[in-house]
Design a protein around this motif. Structure first.
Motif, PDB file in Angstrom:
ATOM      1  N   ARG A 187      30.444  52.386  39.950  1.00  0.00           N
ATOM      2  CA  ARG A 187      31.662  51.661  39.611  1.00  0.00           C
ATOM      3  C   ARG A 187      31.602  50.302  40.284  1.00  0.00           C
ATOM      4  N   SER A 188      32.502  49.418  39.909  1.00  0.00           N
ATOM      5  CA  SER A 188      32.511  48.066  40.472  1.00  0.00           C
ATOM      6  C   SER A 188      33.905  47.702  40.955  1.00  0.00           C
ATOM      7  N   TYR A 189      33.938  46.990  42.067  1.00  0.00           N
ATOM      8  CA  TYR A 189      35.190  46.434  42.574  1.00  0.00           C
ATOM      9  C   TYR A 189      35.136  44.913  42.511  1.00  0.00           C
ATOM     10  N   SER A 190      34.358  44.413  41.566  1.00  0.00           N
ATOM     11  CA  SER A 190      34.148  42.977  41.417  1.00  0.00           C
ATOM     12  C   SER A 190      34.252  42.617  39.941  1.00  0.00           C
ATOM     13  N   ALA A 191      34.198  41.318  39.665  1.00  0.00           N
ATOM     14  CA  ALA A 191      34.263  40.833  38.280  1.00  0.00           C
ATOM     15  C   ALA A 191      33.171  39.796  38.062  1.00  0.00           C
ATOM     16  N   LEU A 192      32.681  39.712  36.836  1.00  0.00           N
ATOM     17  CA  LEU A 192      31.693  38.690  36.494  1.00  0.00           C
ATOM     18  C   LEU A 192      32.392  37.372  36.188  1.00  0.00           C
ATOM     19  N   LEU A 194      31.285  33.365  34.691  1.00  0.00           N
ATOM     20  CA  LEU A 194      30.230  32.548  34.084  1.00  0.00           C
ATOM     21  C   LEU A 194      30.176  31.200  34.794  1.00  0.00           C
ATOM     22  N   GLU A 195      29.036  30.924  35.435  1.00  0.00           N
ATOM     23  CA  GLU A 195      28.842  29.663  36.136  1.00  0.00           C
ATOM     24  C   GLU A 195      27.526  29.049  35.689  1.00  0.00           C
ATOM     25  N   ALA A 196      27.610  27.853  35.091  1.00  0.00           N
ATOM     26  CA  ALA A 196      26.409  27.143  34.634  1.00  0.00           C
ATOM     27  C   ALA A 196      25.544  28.037  33.753  1.00  0.00           C
ATOM     28  N   ASP A 197      26.202  28.669  32.752  1.00  0.00           N
ATOM     29  CA  ASP A 197      25.525  29.537  31.778  1.00  0.00           C
ATOM     30  C   ASP A 197      24.899  30.785  32.402  1.00  0.00           C
ATOM     31  N   THR A 198      25.307  31.117  33.613  1.00  0.00           N
ATOM     32  CA  THR A 198      24.780  32.308  34.281  1.00  0.00           C
ATOM     33  C   THR A 198      25.939  33.139  34.802  1.00  0.00           C
ATOM     34  N   TYR A 199      25.870  34.453  34.582  1.00  0.00           N
ATOM     35  CA  TYR A 199      26.900  35.340  35.115  1.00  0.00           C
ATOM     36  C   TYR A 199      26.603  35.654  36.574  1.00  0.00           C
ATOM     37  N   VAL A 200      27.658  35.567  37.382  1.00  0.00           N
ATOM     38  CA  VAL A 200      27.557  35.974  38.779  1.00  0.00           C
ATOM     39  C   VAL A 200      28.699  36.948  39.066  1.00  0.00           C
ATOM     40  N   SER A 201      28.474  37.826  40.032  1.00  0.00           N
ATOM     41  CA  SER A 201      29.467  38.813  40.402  1.00  0.00           C
ATOM     42  C   SER A 201      30.260  38.314  41.601  1.00  0.00           C
ATOM     43  N   LYS A 202      31.605  38.400  41.495  1.00  0.00           N
ATOM     44  CA  LYS A 202      32.461  37.947  42.586  1.00  0.00           C
ATOM     45  C   LYS A 202      33.552  38.984  42.852  1.00  0.00           C
ATOM     46  N   SER A 203      34.003  39.025  44.090  1.00  0.00           N
ATOM     47  CA  SER A 203      35.049  39.961  44.477  1.00  0.00           C
ATOM     48  C   SER A 203      36.374  39.579  43.820  1.00  0.00           C
ATOM     49  N   TYR A 204      37.288  40.535  43.760  1.00  0.00           N
ATOM     50  CA  TYR A 204      38.609  40.261  43.194  1.00  0.00           C
ATOM     51  C   TYR A 204      39.332  39.170  43.984  1.00  0.00           C
ATOM     52  N   SER A 205      39.094  39.121  45.286  1.00  0.00           N
ATOM     53  CA  SER A 205      39.776  38.111  46.098  1.00  0.00           C
ATOM     54  C   SER A 205      39.322  36.701  45.746  1.00  0.00           C
ATOM     55  N   ILE A 212      45.756  38.341  44.843  1.00  0.00           N
ATOM     56  CA  ILE A 212      45.325  39.116  46.010  1.00  0.00           C
ATOM     57  C   ILE A 212      46.040  38.628  47.264  1.00  0.00           C
ATOM     58  N   LYS A 213      46.206  37.333  47.395  1.00  0.00           N
ATOM     59  CA  LYS A 213      46.924  36.787  48.552  1.00  0.00           C
ATOM     60  C   LYS A 213      48.344  37.335  48.615  1.00  0.00           C
ATOM     61  N   SER A 214      49.017  37.374  47.462  1.00  0.00           N
ATOM     62  CA  SER A 214      50.383  37.888  47.413  1.00  0.00           C
ATOM     63  C   SER A 214      50.439  39.351  47.832  1.00  0.00           C
ATOM     64  N   LEU A 251      40.539  44.586  50.038  1.00  0.00           N
ATOM     65  CA  LEU A 251      40.974  43.555  49.088  1.00  0.00           C
ATOM     66  C   LEU A 251      40.462  42.162  49.457  1.00  0.00           C
ATOM     67  N   VAL A 252      40.363  41.873  50.744  1.00  0.00           N
ATOM     68  CA  VAL A 252      39.962  40.520  51.149  1.00  0.00           C
ATOM     69  C   VAL A 252      38.454  40.373  51.292  1.00  0.00           C
ATOM     70  N   GLU A 253      37.699  41.475  51.175  1.00  0.00           N
ATOM     71  CA  GLU A 253      36.237  41.408  51.287  1.00  0.00           C
ATOM     72  C   GLU A 253      35.666  40.556  50.153  1.00  0.00           C
ATOM     73  N   LYS A 254      34.788  39.615  50.501  1.00  0.00           N
ATOM     74  CA  LYS A 254      34.205  38.729  49.493  1.00  0.00           C
ATOM     75  C   LYS A 254      32.755  39.080  49.145  1.00  0.00           C
ATOM     76  N   LYS A 255      32.066  39.774  50.018  1.00  0.00           N
ATOM     77  CA  LYS A 255      30.672  40.122  49.747  1.00  0.00           C
ATOM     78  C   LYS A 255      30.639  41.333  48.812  1.00  0.00           C
ATOM     79  N   THR A 256      30.165  41.110  47.588  1.00  0.00           N
ATOM     80  CA  THR A 256      30.254  42.163  46.567  1.00  0.00           C
ATOM     81  C   THR A 256      29.453  43.410  46.933  1.00  0.00           C
ATOM     82  N   ASP A 257      28.365  43.250  47.665  1.00  0.00           N
ATOM     83  CA  ASP A 257      27.554  44.407  48.015  1.00  0.00           C
ATOM     84  C   ASP A 257      28.156  45.217  49.157  1.00  0.00           C
ATOM     85  N   LYS A 258      29.282  44.770  49.693  1.00  0.00           N
ATOM     86  CA  LYS A 258      29.988  45.534  50.718  1.00  0.00           C
ATOM     87  C   LYS A 258      31.261  46.191  50.175  1.00  0.00           C
TER      88      LYS A 258
END
Length: 627
Positions: A187-192, A194-205, A212-214, A251-258
């Motif tokens: 499962r994933s807790y992140s979202a793809l 699109l940056e410069a024609d390349t998909y990258v995975s980023k955290s919800y935060s 997320i801040k709210s 929720l505040v974790e930014k490293k997707t592999d964590k």
């Protein structure tokens, strides 16, 4: 206030919830009748700029009361609207339902406070569950529009809706979250993004920073307020605080592999809360069919023990009986993992008094959590069931014309008699079918089963729901003494449910249940327990000989399924024997069943929102009064 008084007060809270819920069910009376109460339905239609008629009002009723979008989508599909306009209106209906149900839940909290039904600690639990997850409501639409309606739609256009190509692309580009031991997560807790024609995975935060801040700000206040109070009843104060802190950290974790690791800590903290006040897990349900990104959901459930479940021992007996043949030493790790899972299950018969976010589009009838099998190995699972809510919801739903077109009148009449007979009979069926369905999810697993069975086709969930339902069927076949006088009733319930799941063929988040239905139909027809009569309707062909054949057939298919799970081969190898994917959805392999499935779906598209006026509920409620 002592423990006994508090738990007695829970009954009053549940009664308040039920009364408010029943007042919503009464709205069905005004689908056809012109009166003041109809204004709630019409307010939604006005917001959506839709014509007011019987079909649109039924769609509004389903959206507001049953929290389901499918009837509204069915209505919008016939209005000559663009896809973008339909999505906008569906989102607008979510906003309306959010506001409407938040007001109802505010009433519940207000009455609880004014009547002093809770200790200060648990009143704070109610208040701040609402405050935190009102903020969570604001996350759901951005989440769905970015992932489900955005990235997934882009991938489908790019790869011509070929799910295998999409999965290969995601795998080749390392776009899945990493789980325990740096393995591919299920499962994933992140979202793809699109940056410069390349998909990258980023955290919800990172993808949803404002939302997320709210939520985090509200969590801080929640934790701070609970810290000032004591739980003098269950001594669970620290358990709740640890849980809320774990959610905040994840929720505040930014490293997707964590992320998987951080959310597993949420699971661990959550499993330690064993009071009747169960704050649900916020990220559990998969709406994203590719990366299994978990949707934001939230509710507060309070224990509502309307009956004593008595299937657990039979479950263990069935499990051990199969392993007598399989050989425990052949799959020792899996055998012990599933056995321990069953023995550590915490079962909560509950009422979902507060509910938010994705649950405003799909309120489930039961659930087993958490998803993380490493945590389950150490701490077990929780099973939640909502029998009273399901009973009243089923009884209140209008009789639909599609049922009278699809089902033989004798089968349909028997189903309705079962539904409107005494509640004890319904709960007996619910215990064996629904609660055991959730127990069935715990079987034949190891910590890496889902990961390995998903590696190529990502079809695991599309056979997992079948595994759970077939588990209760086989358990019952092996232990008919649980309800020997209700064999026919249980079978009718199963047939009715399986056929009606066919309406969800194009609803991605419910695809596993649709696939489950296709497999069940294959077995039901194979055993001759159902047939299509001269009027093109499903007819029950019940006899003791056919029931015995049904038992034998289901057990054979279940053995085949068990072998798939224990061997940890791709789930597609099982599903492909029953159904095959077309461009957009699955269809049965068997031609006769395919014709019926197409007939059902075309009928649903044509009359799926039409109420059946040929029979009234009074026919069945009068019979109930005579019992």
């Amino acid at each position: 206030m002592d423990k006994e008084q508090l738990e007695n007060n829970l009954k009053e809270i549940i009664e308040l919830y039920n009364n408010l819920k029943n007042s919503l069910f009464d709205l069905q009376k005004w689908i056809k009748n012109d009166c003041e109460e109809r204004k709630i339905l019409d307010e939604l239609l006005d917001k959506l700029w839709l014509e007011k008629n019987e079909k649109s009002r039924f769609a509004a009723y389903s959206r507001i009361v049953n929290l389901q979008e499918e009837s509204l989508i069915l209505y919008l599909d016939k209005q000559w609207l663009s896809d973008d306009e339909k999505l906008r209106l569906i989102d607008s209906s979510y906003d309306f339902v959010c506001d409407f149900h938040s007001e109802i839940q505010a009433v519940i909290i207000s009455v609880i406070e004014s009547k002093e039904l809770l200790t200060p600690f648990y009143l704070e639990i109610f208040k701040w569950t609402a405050n935190v997850w009102l903020a969570f409501n604001e996350l759901f639409l951005p989440w769905r529009n970015h992932i489900v309606n955005g990235i997934n739609a882009e991938l489908e256009n790019r790869f011509e809706n070929d799910s295998n190509k999409i999965m290969d692309f995601l795998n080749e580009n390392n776009l899945f979250d990493k789980g325990h031991n740096w393995e591919l997560a299920d499962r994933s807790y992140s979202a793809l993004v699109l940056e410069a024609d390349t998909y990258v995975s980023k955290s919800y935060s990172e993808v949803f920073p404002d939302e997320i801040k709210s939520i985090v700000e509200e969590l801080d206040s929640f934790i701070n307020n609970l810290s000032k109070l004591d739980d003098e009843i269950y001594d669970a104060k620290q358990n709740y605080i640890d849980y809320l802190k774990a959610i905040k950290t994840a929720l505040v974790e930014k490293k997707t592999d964590k992320l998987v690791e951080k959310w597993s800590k949420v699971d661990e903290a959550w499993m330690s809360i064993t009071t009747p006040f169960q704050i649900s897990h916020p990220l559990e349900f998969y709406e994203d069919k590719y990366r299994k990104a978990v949707a934001p959901e939230w509710d507060l459930r309070i224990q509502n023990k309307v009956f004593e479940s008595n299937v657990e021992n039979s479950i263990l007996s069935m499990y051990e009986s199969f392993y007598d043949d399989i050989g425990r030493d052949n799959f020792r790790q899996s055998y012990m993992f599933s056995l321990d899972n069953q023995k550590r299950v915490q079962l909560y018969l509950s009422s979902p008094v507060l509910y938010y976010s994705s649950e405003l589009t799909w309120l489930f009838s039961a659930q087993v959590v958490p998803n993380d099998e490493i945590i389950s190995e150490a701490h077990g699972k929780k099973i939640f069931a909502f029998p009273e809510m399901v009973l009243e919801s089923n009884r209140s739903t209008p009789f639909m014309k599609i049922c009278s077109v699809i089902f033989d009148e004798n089968l349909l009449s028997d189903y309705r008699k079962n539904l409107f007979s005494n509640s004890e009979a319904f709960y007996k069926i619910y215990d064996i079918s629904t609660i055991w369905h959730e127990y069935g999810h715990t079987l034949w697993l190891d910590t890496d089963t889902e990961i390995l069975m998903n590696k190529k086709s990502w079809s695991y969930k599309n056979i997992e729901e079948f595994k759970a339902t077939t588990g209760w069927l086989v358990m019952f076949f092996m232990h008919e003494e649980l309800a020997s006088n209700m064999k026919k009733e249980l079978l009718i319930e199963h047939i009715y449910r399986s056929v009606n799941l066919l309406k969800y063929r194009k609803v991605d988040k419910i695809e596993p249940y649709y696939c489950e239905a296709l497999i069940h139909l294959s077995i039901l027809f194979e055993s001759w327990i159902i047939l299509i009569n001269d009027n093109n309707k499903i007819e029950l062909n019940y006899s003791e000989a056919n029931f015995i054949k049904l038992k034998k057939t289901y057990i054979e298919h279940y053995r085949k399924l068990i072998n798939i799970y224990l061997s940890k081969v791709d789930a597609w190898l099982f599903l492909n024997d029953y159904a095959i994917k077309t461009d957009w959805y699955y269809l049965p392999i068997n031609d006769e069943i395919k014709i019926f499935v197409e007939h059902y779906y075309s009928t649903y598209l044509n009359i799926g929102n039409e109420i059946d006026e040929s029979v009234t509920k009074e026919n069945y409620t009068q019979e109930k009064e005579l019992i």
